[in-house]
Design a protein around this motif. Structure first.
Motif, PDB file in Angstrom:
ATOM      1  N   PHE A  71       0.656  -1.136  -0.396  1.00  0.00           N
ATOM      2  CA  PHE A  71      -0.392   0.115   0.251  1.00  0.00           C
ATOM      3  C   PHE A  71       0.825   1.105  -0.387  1.00  0.00           C
ATOM      4  CE2 PHE A  71      -2.529   2.644   2.505  1.00  0.00           C
ATOM      5  CZ  PHE A  71      -3.551   3.488   1.212  1.00  0.00           C
ATOM      6  N   GLY A  72       0.566   1.710  -0.969  1.00  0.00           N
ATOM      7  CA  GLY A  72       1.456   3.155  -0.797  1.00  0.00           C
ATOM      8  C   GLY A  72       0.812   4.670  -0.232  1.00  0.00           C
ATOM      9  N   GLY A  73      -0.141   4.934  -0.124  1.00  0.00           N
ATOM     10  CA  GLY A  73      -0.902   5.874   1.218  1.00  0.00           C
ATOM     11  C   GLY A  73      -2.301   6.587   0.862  1.00  0.00           C
ATOM     12  N   LYS A  74      -2.539   6.476  -0.746  1.00  0.00           N
ATOM     13  CA  LYS A  74      -3.870   6.177  -1.288  1.00  0.00           C
ATOM     14  C   LYS A  74      -4.533   4.986  -1.962  1.00  0.00           C
ATOM     15  CE  LYS A  74      -1.540  10.193  -3.261  1.00  0.00           C
ATOM     16  NZ  LYS A  74      -0.889  11.543  -3.937  1.00  0.00           N
ATOM     17  N   HIS A  75      -5.758   5.626  -1.160  1.00  0.00           N
ATOM     18  CA  HIS A  75      -6.592   3.888  -1.758  1.00  0.00           C
ATOM     19  C   HIS A  75      -6.835   4.495  -2.867  1.00  0.00           C
ATOM     20  CE1 HIS A  75      -7.857   3.254   2.351  1.00  0.00           C
ATOM     21  NE2 HIS A  75      -7.467   4.159   2.626  1.00  0.00           N
ATOM     22  N   LEU A  76      -6.846   3.343  -3.754  1.00  0.00           N
ATOM     23  CA  LEU A  76      -7.193   3.147  -5.314  1.00  0.00           C
ATOM     24  C   LEU A  76      -9.209   3.111  -5.384  1.00  0.00           C
ATOM     25  CD1 LEU A  76      -3.868   0.710  -6.226  1.00  0.00           C
ATOM     26  CD2 LEU A  76      -4.560   3.577  -6.174  1.00  0.00           C
TER      27      LEU A  76
END
Length: 118
Positions: A91-96
């Motif tokens: 997870f990169g911190g932004k919801h997809l």
């Protein structure tokens, strides 16, 4: 064990896809355990997987709700039995949102293409 790393990157989230021969839920758990011996995969947010056996379909979302079903449907479409496919996400911190399902599909498609070309 076949691993394709860094197949997709979106808004900081990174994806990998892996798989191999597997004939039961116990073998699937052993496969995930072996995959997670690689520190990078042990630290992943999700290791979502599915397996189509002659007895029953098996899937695990690992917190990525619905992703196991996406993988399972693709296995059924290809009639790929006794072969686990794992889609790993960091997870990169932004919801997809719904894009995460497209990424799971794309990752599985890349794995299937790689499997067929070898």
């Amino acid at each position: 064990m076949r691993i394709l790393e860094n197949v997709i990157s979106d808004r900081g989230s990174k994806y990998a896809v892996s798989g191999g021969p597997c004939a039961s839920e116990d073998e699937a758990k052993a496969f995930i355990k072996a995959l997670c011996r690689k520190k990078k995969f042990a630290k992943a947010t999700h290791n979502t997987w599915a397996l189509l056996t002659d007895e029953a379909p098996i899937k695990n979302d690992d917190g990525e709700a619905g992703a196991g079903m996406v993988i399972l449907r693709m296995l059924e479409r290809e009639d790929l039995r006794n072969h686990i496919i794992v889609v790993t996400r960091w997870f990169g911190g932004k919801h997809l949102g719904g894009d995460r399902f497209r990424h799971v599909q794309d990752a599985v498609r890349m794995y299937l293409e790689d499997l067929q070309s070898s």
